[in-house]
Design an enzyme around this catalytic site. Structure first.
Site, mmCIF file in Angstrom:
data_model
loop_
_atom_site.group_PDB
_atom_site.id
_atom_site.type_symbol
_atom_site.label_atom_id
_atom_site.label_comp_id
_atom_site.label_asym_id
_atom_site.label_seq_id
_atom_site.Cartn_x
_atom_site.Cartn_y
_atom_site.Cartn_z
ATOM 1 N N SER A 240 0.854 -1.189 0.000
ATOM 2 C CA SER A 240 0.000 0.000 0.000
ATOM 3 C C SER A 240 0.886 1.234 0.000
ATOM 4 C CB SER A 240 -0.904 -0.003 1.237
ATOM 5 O OG SER A 240 -1.472 1.272 1.459
ATOM 6 N N ARG B 162 -21.535 -4.454 -46.150
ATOM 7 C CA ARG B 162 -20.456 -4.048 -45.260
ATOM 8 C C ARG B 162 -21.003 -2.908 -44.435
ATOM 9 N NH1 ARG B 162 -16.229 -3.825 -48.372
ATOM 10 N NH2 ARG B 162 -15.881 -6.022 -47.946
#
Length: 492
Positions: free
Chosen positions: A269, A309
């Site tokens: 930490s 497409r």
């Protein structure tokens, strides 16, 4: 992960498709002899400017268009014999053919690496299941203690989820794509008109050249190949997330049944020096929480593949698919280290099991004793009455402080059930959690037997499990993630 899924890997895969197509055309006598060698040399990824291609790709909404311009330029420069090698570049293909095939190729390579990690992880989980088949712990339901359990069964269920997901991933097909400009193979039909071949023959040869699956027809607007891949990847992270969530809870200091393997510099930490955060599980769970959204994006795109497409749906697939591959790879690498180095503390498991005391066995007591009460001469109790009487014993016990519940439950049981019906020895048998595990051992064995290719030990894989100690555990296993050839040296 960057080598398998990054921009350079995408570029390399596109170039592999173009080089393989040149080989197919030359082999079919549809391009000049020697063309494939020239295109192969020009398809060296180091020749190309990734950043420049990314900028120029905005002009045509995909990276293949600017890349082809550069590829043709390199082919022309390398064609010193003047054989016309440029005829072999992209002839009769369209951008989607190349990019779809390239991303499928990239996915196949990444999935191969992912499966290597998963098989090592499942081997470690299988070893945990076997080693801890008789290690008692408490089962939890809706956050509360439920019944006696075994850590071996918990590990076997972890294995089950991951092996089933891996098998699903392994069963995937990775199909080639060749459809031409609108999916009709019109240009390919013209190209092959006098060759005695068809565009389907060329497609099959490209599939063989790339090691992809041949297909009966173009799939440019039918995206099941992509969504199936996404679903399988999400299933892997789902299974990994379940394991990580369990480890996160069971490694809490107040539970302390498990601990992650330690490594220098990991888990600290920025503010609290004493912290040992379970960061492997945190990262795996993070991937599991992100992956479903990426898989959903693939389905959203598939449902919006309009026309021959689409206008954006296809483009939205690319980052989602690559991110899923990254998440799956990252989670699998971290999960392997977690599984191979997991620390197991049976003493803490037994301590937590004993917190509920004999109340944890109330289901076993009711199942065994209620029929005895119903059959007692002159008592006038039915089976339902017997269950109600035993429930009242539980209810009264729950009214006293937790520290007194074990003694209270035994006393009230003894008062409610005469020794003539239930001896002290039989009562103690019923209150022993080891005697109420049901088919836990057989369930574990059946799970492992159902996936022999995932439960067998993998070369180099080993579990560093520590039982009942606080010792650090090092996995000690070199990672074997395969890295594909990215320099263009081999494209077969």
């Amino acid at each position: 992960m960057a080598a398998l899924t990054g921009d350079r890997a995408v570029l390399a895969a596109i170039l592999r498709v173009e080089a393989a197509w040149a080989t197919v055309l030359e082999g079919a006598s549809l391009a000049p002899a020697g063309s494939a060698a020239v295109v192969d040399a020009a398809a060296d990824v180091s020749r190309y400017d990734l950043a420049g291609l990314a900028v120029r790709a905005q002009g045509g909404a995909n990276p293949v268009i600017p890349l082809l311009a550069d590829l043709r330029g390199h082919v022309a420069a390398l064609d010193t014999a003047g054989i016309g090698a440029g005829q072999a570049v992209h002839t009769s293909l369209t951008s989607q053919d190349v990019l779809d095939s390239a991303l499928i190729l990239l996915a196949r390579d990444a999935v191969g690496g992912l499966l290597t990690e998963l098989k090592a992880t499942t081997a470690a989980l299988a070893a945990l299941a076997e080693q801890h088949a008789a290690t008692l712990c408490v089962g939890r339901s809706l956050t509360q203690h439920s019944l006696p359990f075994s850590f071996g069964l918990k590990a076997a269920q972890w294995f089950h989820g991951l092996a089933a997901a891996a098998r699903r991933l392994e069963a995937l097909e990775f199909p080639v794509q060749t459809g031409g400009a609108a999916g009709t193979l019109a240009a390919g039909t013209v190209l092959t008109a006098r060759s005695g071949l068809s565009p389907f023959d060329l497609s099959d040869r490209l599939a063989a050249e790339l090691g992809l699956a041949a297909v009966p027809a173009p799939w440019h607007t039918n995206r099941l190949a992509v969504t199936s891949l996404g679903d399988a990847l999400a299933a892997v992270t789902d299974a990994a997330g379940k394991i990580a969530s369990d480890v996160l809870f069971l490694s809490r200091p107040e539970v302390a049944e498990l601990a992650e393997p330690r490594a220098a510099g990991r888990g600290g930490s920025s503010a609290m020096p004493q912290k040992q955060n379970p960061v492997l599980s945190v990262l795996v769970r993070s991937a599991a929480l992100q992956a479903p959204g990426q898989a959903a994006q693939l389905h959203l795109a598939a449902a919006n593949f309009n026309d021959e497409r689409p206008d954006g749906a296809w483009h939205s697939e690319w980052p989602a698919l690559r991110q899923l591959l990254r998440l799956g790879l990252g989670a699998s690498i971290q999960l392997r280290e977690l599984a191979e180095g997991l620390q197991v503390f049976p003493g803490a498991m037994r301590r937590n099991l004993d917190l509920a005391g004999p109340l944890l066995l109330s289901e076993a007591v009711t199942a065994a004793v209620a029929p005895l009460l119903a059959g007692q001469p002159g008592a006038g109790l039915s089976g339902a009455d017997g269950k109600q009487l035993l429930q009242s014993v539980v209810d009264q016990t729950l009214q006293v402080p937790a520290a007194e519940q074990a003694a209270t439950y035994r006393r009230l049981l003894r008062d409610a059930v005469p020794p003539a019906l239930l001896s002290d020895a039989r009562l103690e048998e019923l209150l022993d959690p080891a005697n109420y595990l049901g088919q836990a051992a057989d369930i574990s064995r059946r799970i492992l037997a159902a996936y022999p290719d995932y439960s067998a030990s993998v070369a180099g894989a080993a579990t560093g499990t520590v039982s009942g100690t606080g010792a650090d555990t090092a996995a000690g296993v070199p990672k074997s993630l395969p890295i594909p050839d990215l320099n263009g040296a081999s494209r077969g």
